[in-house]
Write an enzyme that holds these catalytic residues in place. Structure first.
Site, PDB file in Angstrom:
ATOM      1  N   GLY A 240       6.343 -13.604   7.460  1.00 30.98           N
ATOM      2  CA  GLY A 240       6.783 -12.689   6.205  1.00 30.98           C
ATOM      3  C   GLY A 240       7.914 -13.583   5.374  1.00 30.98           C
ATOM      4  N   GLU A 290       4.359 -16.885  12.225  1.00 31.04           N
ATOM      5  CA  GLU A 290       3.130 -16.953  11.530  1.00 31.04           C
ATOM      6  C   GLU A 290       3.229 -16.762  10.180  1.00 31.04           C
ATOM      7  OE1 GLU A 290       1.882 -12.223  12.777  1.00 31.04           O
ATOM      8  OE2 GLU A 290       1.477 -13.654  13.995  1.00 31.04           O
ATOM      9  N   PRO A 291       3.718 -17.584   9.522  1.00 28.44           N
ATOM     10  CA  PRO A 291       4.015 -17.323   8.247  1.00 28.44           C
ATOM     11  C   PRO A 291       2.821 -17.716   7.136  1.00 28.44           C
ATOM     12  CG  PRO A 291       4.553 -19.579   8.950  1.00 28.44           C
ATOM     13  CD  PRO A 291       4.097 -19.166   9.976  1.00 28.44           C
ATOM     14  N   GLY A 292       2.594 -17.004   6.067  1.00 32.28           N
ATOM     15  CA  GLY A 292       1.318 -16.765   5.056  1.00 32.28           C
ATOM     16  C   GLY A 292       1.855 -17.196   3.807  1.00 32.28           C
ATOM     17  N   TYR A 333       2.674  -3.471  -6.295  1.00 37.63           N
ATOM     18  CA  TYR A 333       4.084  -3.400  -5.676  1.00 37.63           C
ATOM     19  C   TYR A 333       5.187  -3.577  -6.940  1.00 37.63           C
ATOM     20  CZ  TYR A 333       1.289  -5.331  -1.707  1.00 37.63           C
ATOM     21  OH  TYR A 333       0.540  -5.159  -0.744  1.00 37.63           O
ATOM     22  N   CYS A 372      -8.900  -0.030 -17.662  1.00 38.29           N
ATOM     23  CA  CYS A 372      -8.898   1.345 -18.268  1.00 38.29           C
ATOM     24  C   CYS A 372      -7.829   2.209 -17.157  1.00 38.29           C
ATOM     25  CB  CYS A 372     -10.180   1.984 -18.513  1.00 38.29           C
ATOM     26  SG  CYS A 372      -9.723   3.485 -19.169  1.00 38.29           S
ATOM     27  N   GLU A 373      -6.358   1.433 -17.064  1.00 36.47           N
ATOM     28  CA  GLU A 373      -5.378   2.130 -16.406  1.00 36.47           C
ATOM     29  C   GLU A 373      -4.005   1.574 -16.999  1.00 36.47           C
ATOM     30  OE1 GLU A 373      -5.698   4.031 -13.561  1.00 36.47           O
ATOM     31  OE2 GLU A 373      -7.892   3.752 -13.153  1.00 36.47           O
ATOM     32  N   TYR A 401      -1.800 -13.857  -1.793  1.00 36.11           N
ATOM     33  CA  TYR A 401      -2.362 -12.461  -1.857  1.00 36.11           C
ATOM     34  C   TYR A 401      -2.732 -12.293  -3.609  1.00 36.11           C
ATOM     35  CZ  TYR A 401       0.018 -11.854   2.411  1.00 36.11           C
ATOM     36  OH  TYR A 401       0.422 -12.226   3.510  1.00 36.11           O
TER      37      TYR A 401
END
Length: 442
Positions: A240, A290-292, A333, A372-373, A401
């Site tokens: 993280g 465990e970095p991503g 987010y 269309c949002e 991501y």
């Protein structure tokens, strides 16, 4: 609140990408287009290895599952941490061997367990991490008796948004106060090799206090498991590690994070890098992370072309061909991504935003996609060199991501992706077509 200082390694800002090169890629491969720099991925892996020389480092595959990225990570010496059976398959395809793959099951569907246990039968060094006693029952029913890691819920979480703070979320892991009892029982039946916890995603220097607390609780858990005769190979404290998406945010000081991690585990005495061991009080186990995001975020940009410029009542709306189906993070987010007008020919500051020294007027704009949002915006009231139809914008920090969360809502095919290493550029994912989207329909 503890805060990591400004002494961390430099992060790659959007302005550091060569505008001429990116414009050439947009011309050759069309837009929307993801660009991944494999050299930067390798640099980030090396930076992690330098900060955590005695640790076992596994790349969180979910951040970017592309084969070009996975092969680069494998060649850099990191292992693979997989959140699904599909990611396990991708890791094997990229050349990872079973002893370098961990599968972290979160409420796994039966077909996932079937596929992973099948892989384990041929690769008995593969490790499965469980976050529920029920999952252990389901593995037992499938004949699994191999390498088992137990995911704890430590009751403390951190991260850039409430939706990614996993450490205290009941969905993830077994309450930490129950883990030692279960681990003692399971050690007689399985090869118990580790305990695991994860605070969340996008952890910044401001979250270091929560990270310390999680690591401290995991150190205590490891000692308790050891005291009951359950030797552990590793204690996994998750990843993280965040990257600065805004110019005013300093790079994460990995050395400070590493020092805080070792201190919080308790009485850590470093061993030789070859042994990769860290002594956790009376527990002899490997520290595992465990970095991503840290590996791939600043190694990627998204290129998108302007198709509409509209003067609305209260805003200048710039319509582009990339939207929330291409890059979901802003809509999901409220995430910030630096945006740069590559076609404007103006100088930019370290965040990719234009300076007033350019020839073209700088105006506040809302960059909106074709979905269309109302949530389909990449930014609002952002100062940019006034975009014109046909020009190309670059969106920074899109390597983590970005493509992974892309989708086909509104029947919009997903974009193409190119990977570059040195002067070599290769198309690694072709652009989807409408025919691709209907191929499975009957």
């Amino acid at each position: 609140m503890s805060r990591v200082g400004d002494g961390g390694p430099a992060v790659r800002r959007l302005a550091e990408w060569d505008a001429t090169d990116l414009l050439a890629l947009a011309e050759e491969y069309d837009t929307p287009l993801y660009v991944i720099d494999r050299d930067r991925v390798a640099e980030n892996c090396a930076r992690l290895r330098e900060a955590f020389p005695d640790a076992d480092i596994s790349y969180a595959v979910k951040a970017h599952t592309g084969q070009a990225v996975l092969r680069t990570v494998r060649e850099a010496g990191l292992d693979a941490e997989c959140a699904s059976a599909g990611e396990v398959e991708r890791a094997f395809e990229a050349g990872f061997t079973g002893n370098r793959i961990r599968y972290t099951a979160v409420n796994p569907p039966g077909r996932d367990l079937d596929r992973v246990v099948g892989r384990w039968q041929a690769n008995p060094e593969l490790t499965i991490t469980v976050g529920a006693a029920d999952t252990v029952d389901r593995l037992r029913d499938r004949g699994f008796d191999g390498r088992l890691c137990v995911r704890a819920n430590p009751g403390v979480g951190a991260g850039h948004h409430e939706k990614v703070r996993t450490g205290a979320n009941a969905k993830f892991g077994i309450p930490i106060e129950r883990v030692a009892d279960l681990a003692e029982a399971w050690a007689a039946e399985f090869d118990l090799v580790g305990v695991h916890a994860h605070a969340g995603s996008g952890i910044s220097g401001d979250d270091l206090t929560a990270h310390r607390e999680l690591v401290s609780r995991m150190g205590d858990l490891a000692r308790e498991v050891e005291s009951r005769g359950g030797g552990l190979e590793f204690v996994d404290v998750g990843g993280g590690f965040g990257v600065p998406y805004r110019s005013e945010e300093p790079p994460l000081d990995l050395d400070a994070v590493a020092a805080a991690t070792r201190e919080a585990l308790g009485d850590v005495a470093g061993r030789s890098p070859a042994g990769c061991q860290a002594e956790l009080g009376n527990v002899d186990a490997t520290l595992s992370i465990e970095p991503g995001r840290y590996v791939v975020a600043d190694a990627g940009v998204l290129l998108t072309r302007v198709n509409t410029v509209k003067e609305a009542r209260d805003a200048t709306v710039v319509g582009v061909d990339a939207g929330m189906t291409t890059l979901l993070r802003p809509a999901m987010y409220g995430a910030y991504h630096a945006i740069r007008n590559l076609s404007a020919g103006v100088d930019s500051d370290t965040d990719g935003e234009p300076n007033a020294t350019g020839d073209r007027e700088t105006v506040p704009v809302t960059v909106a996609g074709p979905i269309c949002e109302s949530a389909d915006v990449l930014c609002e009231e952002r100062p940019l060199s006034r975009p014109e139809r046909g020009e190309v914008l670059a969106v920074g920090n899109a390597g983590a991501y970005g493509y992974e969360m892309s989708n086909t809502y509104n029947t919009r095919p997903r974009p193409a992706e190119v990977a570059r290493s040195g002067t070599t550029v290769r198309l690694v994912r072709r652009r989807e077509t409408a025919a691709d989207l209907t191929e499975l329909e009957r």
